[in-house]
Structure formats: C-alpha cells, structure tokens
Design a protein around this motif. Structure first.
Motif, PDB file in Angstrom:
ATOM      1  N   LYS A 119       0.834  -1.213   0.000  1.00 48.69           N
ATOM      2  CA  LYS A 119       0.000   0.000   0.000  1.00 48.69           C
ATOM      3  C   LYS A 119       0.868   1.262   0.000  1.00 48.69           C
ATOM      4  O   LYS A 119       2.033   1.249   0.399  1.00 48.69           O
ATOM      5  CB  LYS A 119      -0.934   0.033   1.211  1.00 48.69           C
ATOM      6  N   ILE A 127       0.185   5.569   0.879  1.00 54.54           N
ATOM      7  CA  ILE A 127      -0.750   6.668   1.165  1.00 54.54           C
ATOM      8  C   ILE A 127      -0.406   7.783   0.199  1.00 54.54           C
ATOM      9  O   ILE A 127       0.696   8.343   0.236  1.00 54.54           O
ATOM     10  CB  ILE A 127      -0.642   7.135   2.629  1.00 54.54           C
ATOM     11  N   GLU A 163      -2.016  11.318   5.165  1.00 51.72           N
ATOM     12  CA  GLU A 163      -1.501  10.715   6.409  1.00 51.72           C
ATOM     13  C   GLU A 163      -1.500  11.761   7.524  1.00 51.72           C
ATOM     14  O   GLU A 163      -1.515  12.961   7.280  1.00 51.72           O
ATOM     15  CB  GLU A 163      -0.107  10.097   6.243  1.00 51.72           C
ATOM     16  N   HIS A 164      -1.467  11.301   8.722  1.00 51.29           N
ATOM     17  CA  HIS A 164      -1.529  12.086   9.959  1.00 51.29           C
ATOM     18  C   HIS A 164      -2.917  12.702  10.207  1.00 51.29           C
ATOM     19  O   HIS A 164      -3.480  12.476  11.273  1.00 51.29           O
ATOM     20  CB  HIS A 164      -0.415  13.151  10.037  1.00 51.29           C
ATOM     21  N   VAL A 224      -5.456  11.589   8.983  1.00 55.22           N
ATOM     22  CA  VAL A 224      -6.309  10.397   9.051  1.00 55.22           C
ATOM     23  C   VAL A 224      -6.438   9.873  10.491  1.00 55.22           C
ATOM     24  O   VAL A 224      -7.453   9.285  10.856  1.00 55.22           O
ATOM     25  CB  VAL A 224      -5.774   9.290   8.088  1.00 55.22           C
ATOM     26  N   VAL A 225      -5.411  10.147  11.306  1.00 54.33           N
ATOM     27  CA  VAL A 225      -5.448   9.725  12.713  1.00 54.33           C
ATOM     28  C   VAL A 225      -6.605  10.425  13.445  1.00 54.33           C
ATOM     29  O   VAL A 225      -7.170   9.895  14.384  1.00 54.33           O
ATOM     30  CB  VAL A 225      -4.089  10.053  13.391  1.00 54.33           C
ATOM     31  N   GLY A 239       7.175   1.379   5.126  1.00 53.71           N
ATOM     32  CA  GLY A 239       5.855   2.008   5.129  1.00 53.71           C
ATOM     33  C   GLY A 239       5.030   1.650   3.911  1.00 53.71           C
ATOM     34  O   GLY A 239       4.046   2.314   3.604  1.00 53.71           O
ATOM     35  N   SER A 258      -3.941   0.820  12.283  1.00 59.20           N
ATOM     36  CA  SER A 258      -5.239   1.433  11.962  1.00 59.20           C
ATOM     37  C   SER A 258      -6.104   0.481  11.141  1.00 59.20           C
ATOM     38  O   SER A 258      -7.311   0.661  11.040  1.00 59.20           O
ATOM     39  CB  SER A 258      -5.023   2.717  11.162  1.00 59.20           C
ATOM     40  N   ARG A 309     -10.841   6.081   9.620  1.00 62.44           N
ATOM     41  CA  ARG A 309     -10.697   5.157  10.750  1.00 62.44           C
ATOM     42  C   ARG A 309     -12.012   4.489  11.090  1.00 62.44           C
ATOM     43  O   ARG A 309     -12.045   3.318  11.423  1.00 62.44           O
ATOM     44  CB  ARG A 309     -10.191   5.915  11.973  1.00 62.44           C
ATOM     45  N   ARG A 315      11.724   5.509   8.914  1.00 59.31           N
ATOM     46  CA  ARG A 315      10.635   6.429   9.212  1.00 59.31           C
ATOM     47  C   ARG A 315      10.331   6.365  10.689  1.00 59.31           C
ATOM     48  O   ARG A 315      10.673   5.404  11.369  1.00 59.31           O
ATOM     49  CB  ARG A 315       9.405   6.144   8.359  1.00 59.31           C
ATOM     50  N   THR A 370       7.170   6.796  12.501  1.00 56.81           N
ATOM     51  CA  THR A 370       5.718   6.971  12.594  1.00 56.81           C
ATOM     52  C   THR A 370       5.292   7.321  14.023  1.00 56.81           C
ATOM     53  O   THR A 370       4.558   8.294  14.238  1.00 56.81           O
ATOM     54  CB  THR A 370       4.995   5.707  12.097  1.00 56.81           C
ATOM     55  N   VAL A 380       3.698  10.904  14.939  1.00 51.81           N
ATOM     56  CA  VAL A 380       2.299  10.938  15.384  1.00 51.81           C
ATOM     57  C   VAL A 380       2.216  11.667  16.731  1.00 51.81           C
ATOM     58  O   VAL A 380       1.324  12.486  16.966  1.00 51.81           O
ATOM     59  CB  VAL A 380       1.690   9.511  15.458  1.00 51.81           C
ATOM     60  N   GLY A 440       3.293   8.005   4.438  1.00 52.76           N
ATOM     61  CA  GLY A 440       3.303   7.293   5.720  1.00 52.76           C
ATOM     62  C   GLY A 440       3.669   8.213   6.868  1.00 52.76           C
ATOM     63  O   GLY A 440       3.351   9.398   6.864  1.00 52.76           O
ATOM     64  N   GLY A 441       4.382   7.653   7.829  1.00 54.52           N
ATOM     65  CA  GLY A 441       4.647   8.375   9.081  1.00 54.52           C
ATOM     66  C   GLY A 441       5.572   9.567   8.960  1.00 54.52           C
ATOM     67  O   GLY A 441       5.454  10.533   9.713  1.00 54.52           O
TER      68      GLY A 441
HETATM   69  O1  PMV Z   1       4.186   4.854   8.422  1.00 52.96           O
HETATM   70  P1  PMV Z   1       2.948   4.118   8.000  1.00 52.96           P
HETATM   71  O2  PMV Z   1       2.991   3.616   6.619  1.00 52.96           O
HETATM   72  O3  PMV Z   1       2.553   3.056   9.001  1.00 52.96           O
HETATM   73  O4  PMV Z   1       1.761   5.170   7.952  1.00 52.96           O
HETATM   74  C1  PMV Z   1       1.390   5.915   9.076  1.00 52.96           C
HETATM   75  C2  PMV Z   1       0.215   6.774   8.737  1.00 52.96           C
HETATM   76  C3  PMV Z   1      -0.177   7.760   9.826  1.00 52.96           C
HETATM   77  O5  PMV Z   1      -1.298   8.462   9.352  1.00 52.96           O
HETATM   78  C4  PMV Z   1       0.945   8.734  10.096  1.00 52.96           C
HETATM   79  C5  PMV Z   1      -0.505   7.055  11.137  1.00 52.96           C
HETATM   80  C6  PMV Z   1      -1.755   6.221  11.097  1.00 52.96           C
HETATM   81  O6  PMV Z   1      -1.886   5.366  11.997  1.00 52.96           O
HETATM   82  O7  PMV Z   1      -2.637   6.421  10.257  1.00 52.96           O
END
Ligand code: PMV
Length: 303
Positions: free
Chosen positions: A17, A19, A23-24, A26-27, A105, A143, A160, A183, A185, A189, A269-270
């Motif tokens: 996958k 993103i 990202e972020h 989305v948390v 990631g 997630s 989520r 990375r 993450t 976060v 990602g993170g």
């Molecule tokens: O680093 P990855 O690929 O696991 O992506 C993390 C994505 C975040 O939005 C930063 C954290 C999350 O849990 O969604």
C-alpha cells in the motif's frame, strides 16, 4: 518417488500500500487517499509440514519450534495468529517473497499476512481478522488501513471509522524513493498530537486543508488527471512539513523530483524518514534520485 515437477504448487499474492494523500490527518478522523501496490508479496504453497520460509531474510519458521532470533520471534507469533484462524485440512509449506522494500511504510507486513492467509484458505472477514491479528503482533496498534488496502487492491478513501471506500481509477505509475533513514511513525504521530494541543486552531486548519486536498486528489485520480494529483501532493507536503513530520532528506528528494519534472512529490506514511513518492516523468525522477544516491523503486497502483 514423486518427481519435483509433480508436486502441486500454488501461488498466492497480496498488495502493498501507499498513502497518496492524507496521512496524519487520518489519525483524527479525516480521510486519506490510499492505493494498492500490485504484487507486494507472493507466497508459494506446497504440501508439507506448516513451515514458513522467507529466503530474503534467511528465516524458516517451524510452528512446532520456538525461534530464537528477535525478528523471527515476532514473525512466528504473527504466523501463529494466522494459522490459528485457518482450517487447512492438509499442512502446507509456504515460501514467501517480498516484491517491495520492507520496513519502508509500503505495507509489506500486511501483504505478508494477507498472502499467507489466502494460501491457508482464508477469505473475507476471516482473512481480515487474521491479517489484523498478525499486524497487531508486528505493529502494536495498526489502523487497519494496510491490510484493508492489501485485500481490496486499487484506490480508496480510508477513514478510521468508515474503513475503505473504493474508487474506480486507471492504474497509476508511481516512483518511490527511500530517504535512507528509517521512518518515525510513532514519534511523528506524537509530535502532531503535541501541535494539536499547543496550536489547536492552526493544526485543525491544516487537517481541514489536507482533507480538501484528499478530495481533490481522489477526484483527479478517477479522471486520470495526474497533473492535478501531483499539485495536491505537493501542497499536502507543505502542510506535512508545517506539521513537523518531514525531514531534510524528504525535502531534498521532493525538490529533486520537482526539478526533474515530477507533477508532484511528498512523503508517504509516518514521515521523519522513510519513503517519498512522486508522479509524472517517472524516468527522469528515478534517474535524478539515483544520481543523488537514493534507492528507487518503481511501482503501479492498481487492482
Ligand atoms: O508509516 P505508515 O505507513 O505506518 O503510515 C502511518 C500513517 C499515519 O497516518 C501517520 C498514522 C496512522 O496510523 O494512520
């Protein structure tokens, strides 16, 4: 004696996958635009004793024996979670190959779980449950995005609470470069959580801006408008930088990509390291990244 050519072999695949946007944010409940990387992991199954082999990592896991090495231990526990949910009538030996960089990631661990689960006959909700259990062993509190995208393929908007809403779009060629730095993450976060507490209005404003870029980007991919997608990615990157989740290597790779004619580039990602993605002028961008010493991987987001 059975000739090697007569041994029934079956292959199973699962997507990685990426993103693309969001990202972020989305948390905190905002949508992210995710894409599946074709053929992330391949598993070959033959009749056997339940062994899991990962030649790239020099690992053989025998569920009957407790492994000594750290990584193998987590893998063995993850594999045990999947085995526990599978009701295979005849034991299989599995050989697993990663077709994408691991620990970057790109959802390799989720793809691993999904491909193993498929080889063991799991599908649908049972497969999702096994993959989530495996991801929980490896990541702690996932997630669910990675294994959901791995199973579904293609593009989707992920939230989520709502899970993945599929988007219909043509395959998207993507260039993925690695900063050479792991990375972060967890740390990034935590930093965003701190910013949200200290500069609440500004941070919420950035989340809202990112959400509108996600919507713009989703609309652009369904129309195959990669110029617009790239512009949304570059704008998203500015917000990610302001949210303190970028790093000098990421900024440098984004600048190199833009100079080489990419339509857009951003971390994925993170952040704090890990991978950068770019769309447009794939050849020139990968040459420029390679010339600057970064590892490059070309991929296609597809079903
Ligand atoms: O680093 P990855 O690929 O696991 O992506 C993390 C994505 C975040 O939005 C930063 C954290 C999350 O849990 O969604």
């Amino acid at each position: 004696m059975m000739h090697a050519g007569n041994i029934p072999r079956r292959q199973y695949r699962a997507h990685g996958k990426v993103i693309l946007l969001g990202e972020h944010a989305v948390v905190y409940g905002h949508p992210a635009l995710a894409g599946a990387l074709a053929d992330g992991v391949t598993v070959e199954a033959v009749p056997g004793h339940g062994l899991l082999r990962i030649p790239q990592w020099n690992v053989v896991i025998d569920p009957a024996v407790a492994p000594a090495v750290d990584r193998a231990e987590a893998l063995a526990r993850a594999y045990a979670e999947i085995l526990r949910r599978a009701e295979t009538r005849s034991p299989l030996d599995l050989t697993l190959a990663f077709n994408l960089p691991t620990g970057a990631g790109l959802g390799s661990s989720a793809a691993m779980a999904v491909a193993i689960g498929r080889a063991l006959g799991l599908e649908g909700a049972m497969l999702a449950d096994a993959a989530m259990a495996s991801e929980t062993v490896i990541h702690g509190k996932p997630s669910g995005l990675d294994h959901t995208v791995s199973m579904a393929g293609g593009f989707g908007l992920f939230t989520r609470t709502g899970g993945l809403a599929a988007l219909k779009a043509a395959p998207l060629p993507l260039i993925i470069g690695h900063t050479g730095k792991a990375r972060d993450t967890k740390g990034r976060v935590a930093r965003v959580a701190q910013l949200l507490a200290e500069r609440s209005a500004e941070t919420r404003g950035r989340f809202a801006a990112i959400e509108s870029l996600v919507q713009r980007g989703a609309d652009a991919v369904t129309r195959g408008s990669y110029g617009e997608l790239g512009a949304a990615m570059t704008e998203n990157q500015r917000h990610l930088e302001a949210l303190d989740v970028s790093c000098p290597e990421i900024e440098r790779m984004c600048a190199i990509a833009r100079d080489a004619g990419a339509f857009g580039a951003k971390l994925t990602g993170g952040g704090g390291g890990g991978c950068v993605i770019a769309v447009g002028n794939e050849r020139a961008v990968s040459d420029a990244w390679r010339a600057a010493g970064f590892d490059v991987f070309t991929a296609t987001v597809s079903a």
